[in-house]
Write an enzyme that holds these catalytic residues in place. Structure first.
Site, PDB file in Angstrom:
ATOM      1  N   ASP A  80       0.864  -1.173   0.000  1.00 36.67           N
ATOM      2  CA  ASP A  80       0.000   0.000   0.000  1.00 36.67           C
ATOM      3  C   ASP A  80       0.903   1.226   0.000  1.00 36.67           C
ATOM      4  O   ASP A  80       1.525   1.541   1.010  1.00 36.67           O
ATOM      5  CB  ASP A  80      -0.907   0.006   1.226  1.00 36.67           C
ATOM      6  CG  ASP A  80      -1.834   1.211   1.257  1.00 36.67           C
ATOM      7  OD1 ASP A  80      -1.862   1.970   0.274  1.00 36.67           O
ATOM      8  OD2 ASP A  80      -2.528   1.395   2.265  1.00 36.67           O
ATOM      9  N   TRP A 105       6.745  -3.875   7.423  1.00 36.00           N
ATOM     10  CA  TRP A 105       5.697  -4.873   7.493  1.00 36.00           C
ATOM     11  C   TRP A 105       6.038  -5.959   6.485  1.00 36.00           C
ATOM     12  O   TRP A 105       6.837  -5.742   5.588  1.00 36.00           O
ATOM     13  CB  TRP A 105       4.302  -4.284   7.265  1.00 36.00           C
ATOM     14  CG  TRP A 105       3.888  -3.984   5.872  1.00 36.00           C
ATOM     15  CD1 TRP A 105       3.203  -4.813   5.017  1.00 36.00           C
ATOM     16  CD2 TRP A 105       4.095  -2.772   5.144  1.00 36.00           C
ATOM     17  NE1 TRP A 105       2.986  -4.186   3.814  1.00 36.00           N
ATOM     18  CE2 TRP A 105       3.514  -2.922   3.870  1.00 36.00           C
ATOM     19  CE3 TRP A 105       4.708  -1.564   5.437  1.00 36.00           C
ATOM     20  CZ2 TRP A 105       3.538  -1.932   2.900  1.00 36.00           C
ATOM     21  CZ3 TRP A 105       4.728  -0.577   4.476  1.00 36.00           C
ATOM     22  CH2 TRP A 105       4.148  -0.761   3.236  1.00 36.00           C
ATOM     23  N   ASP A 124       9.148   1.186   3.786  1.00 34.30           N
ATOM     24  CA  ASP A 124       8.887   2.542   3.325  1.00 34.30           C
ATOM     25  C   ASP A 124      10.229   3.256   3.199  1.00 34.30           C
ATOM     26  O   ASP A 124      11.122   3.054   4.018  1.00 34.30           O
ATOM     27  CB  ASP A 124       8.001   3.299   4.323  1.00 34.30           C
ATOM     28  CG  ASP A 124       6.551   2.853   4.264  1.00 34.30           C
ATOM     29  OD1 ASP A 124       6.179   2.145   3.324  1.00 34.30           O
ATOM     30  OD2 ASP A 124       5.795   3.236   5.177  1.00 34.30           O
ATOM     31  N   TRP A 156       5.404   3.750   8.282  1.00 39.73           N
ATOM     32  CA  TRP A 156       6.497   3.052   8.954  1.00 39.73           C
ATOM     33  C   TRP A 156       7.737   3.923   9.078  1.00 39.73           C
ATOM     34  O   TRP A 156       8.740   3.484   9.636  1.00 39.73           O
ATOM     35  CB  TRP A 156       6.800   1.752   8.230  1.00 39.73           C
ATOM     36  CG  TRP A 156       5.657   0.795   8.352  1.00 39.73           C
ATOM     37  CD1 TRP A 156       4.691   0.554   7.432  1.00 39.73           C
ATOM     38  CD2 TRP A 156       5.335  -0.015   9.480  1.00 39.73           C
ATOM     39  NE1 TRP A 156       3.795  -0.358   7.912  1.00 39.73           N
ATOM     40  CE2 TRP A 156       4.165  -0.723   9.168  1.00 39.73           C
ATOM     41  CE3 TRP A 156       5.917  -0.207  10.732  1.00 39.73           C
ATOM     42  CZ2 TRP A 156       3.564  -1.611  10.054  1.00 39.73           C
ATOM     43  CZ3 TRP A 156       5.323  -1.100  11.609  1.00 39.73           C
ATOM     44  CH2 TRP A 156       4.168  -1.781  11.271  1.00 39.73           C
ATOM     45  N   TYR A 165       7.142  10.130   4.506  1.00 41.99           N
ATOM     46  CA  TYR A 165       7.008   8.951   3.646  1.00 41.99           C
ATOM     47  C   TYR A 165       7.234   9.353   2.195  1.00 41.99           C
ATOM     48  O   TYR A 165       6.672  10.341   1.722  1.00 41.99           O
ATOM     49  CB  TYR A 165       5.621   8.331   3.810  1.00 41.99           C
ATOM     50  CG  TYR A 165       5.306   7.317   2.741  1.00 41.99           C
ATOM     51  CD1 TYR A 165       5.874   6.055   2.792  1.00 41.99           C
ATOM     52  CD2 TYR A 165       4.490   7.628   1.674  1.00 41.99           C
ATOM     53  CE1 TYR A 165       5.619   5.116   1.803  1.00 41.99           C
ATOM     54  CE2 TYR A 165       4.219   6.702   0.682  1.00 41.99           C
ATOM     55  CZ  TYR A 165       4.790   5.446   0.753  1.00 41.99           C
ATOM     56  OH  TYR A 165       4.540   4.536  -0.236  1.00 41.99           O
ATOM     57  N   THR A 168       7.626   2.960  -1.396  1.00 41.91           N
ATOM     58  CA  THR A 168       7.790   1.652  -0.753  1.00 41.91           C
ATOM     59  C   THR A 168       8.518   0.679  -1.671  1.00 41.91           C
ATOM     60  O   THR A 168       8.242   0.630  -2.863  1.00 41.91           O
ATOM     61  CB  THR A 168       6.402   1.067  -0.379  1.00 41.91           C
ATOM     62  OG1 THR A 168       5.711   2.005   0.422  1.00 41.91           O
ATOM     63  CG2 THR A 168       6.537  -0.238   0.392  1.00 41.91           C
TER      64      THR A 168
END
Length: 176
Positions: A80, A105, A124, A156, A165, A168
Site C-alpha cells: 500500500d 511490514w 517505506d 512506517w 514517507y 515503498t
C-alpha cells in the site's frame, strides 16, 4: 480614518493588557510552566505516533489505478503506497536522497513463475515528500490493523529521524 484606526489599536492594547494582568493574578508561574512543559512534551511525542496513510478510504485491490500495470507484479500482493520503481529506486532499494524505514511490514506472496510462496519485506523509504507516482493499494488477504507488523496502512517512517514517507520497496527475504 486614521483616528478610528488609532482608537482600534488603543482598544486592542487595553484588552491585551487587561487579559495579561488578569492571567498573571490568577495563574501562578509554576502552573504556567507546568502547562507549557506538558504542551512541549506532548508536541514532541506526537510525530512518533503511527498514522493511517489510507486516507480513510477502504480500497479493494480492484480499485487500483487501472493504467498502472506494475501494481499487478506478484511481489506487491500486500503493498500500500507509491512504488519506488516509479520514483527513482528499484524493487529492493530506496531512491537517492531517501532512506529505508527502520521498521517494516511483511507479506507472503506467491510467484506465478515457480508457484512458490515468498516472504516479502515492505520497507517505506523515508526523508522526502511522497513521490506521487504509481500508487498501489493491493490488500490481498489483509487482516485488521490490530497487529502492526502485518498491517500496511501505517506510516512506517515513524522510527526514522526524517519521518516523511516517500515510496515503498518490496524485498524478498525468504521462501514460505
Amino acid at each position: 480614518m486614521i483616528g478610528s484606526l488609532q482608537r482600534l489599536v488603543e482598544s486592542f492594547d487595553r484588552f491585551s493588557e487587561t487579559a495579561t494582568r488578569f492571567g498573571a493574578q490568577r495563574i501562578g508561574r509554576r502552573s504556567a510552566l507546568s502547562a507549557l512543559g506538558t504542551a512541549i512534551a506532548g508536541g514532541a511525542i506526537l510525530p512518533m505516533l503511527p498514522f493511517d496513510r489510507s486516507g480513510g478510504a477502504a480500497q479493494a485491490a480492484s480499485t487500483r489505478d487501472a493504467g498502472d500495470e506494475t501494481c499487478e507484479y506478484w511481489r506487491y500482493c500486500a503493498l500500500d503506497g507509491f512504488l519506488c520503481t516509479c520514483c527513482g529506486g528499484s524493487l529492493a532499494s530506496c531512491p537517492p536522497g531517501s532512506e529505508a524505514s527502520k521498521v517494516t511490514w511483511v507479506g507472503t506472496c506467491q510467484s506465478p513463475a515457480d508457484n512458490k510462496a515468498y516472504l516479502i519485506s515492505y520497507n517505506d523509504c523515508c526523508g522526502q515528500v511522497s513521490c506521487g507516482n504509481c500508487l498501489c493499494n493491493y490488500n490481498l488477504k489483509e487482516r485488521p490493523g490490530y497487529r502492526m507488523g502485518v498491517h500496511n496502512d501505517i506510516n512506517w517512517c515513524m522510527a526514522n529521524s526524517r519521518g516523511l514517507y516517500h515510496c515503498t520497496v518490496a524485498a524478498v527475504i525468504g521462501t514460505g
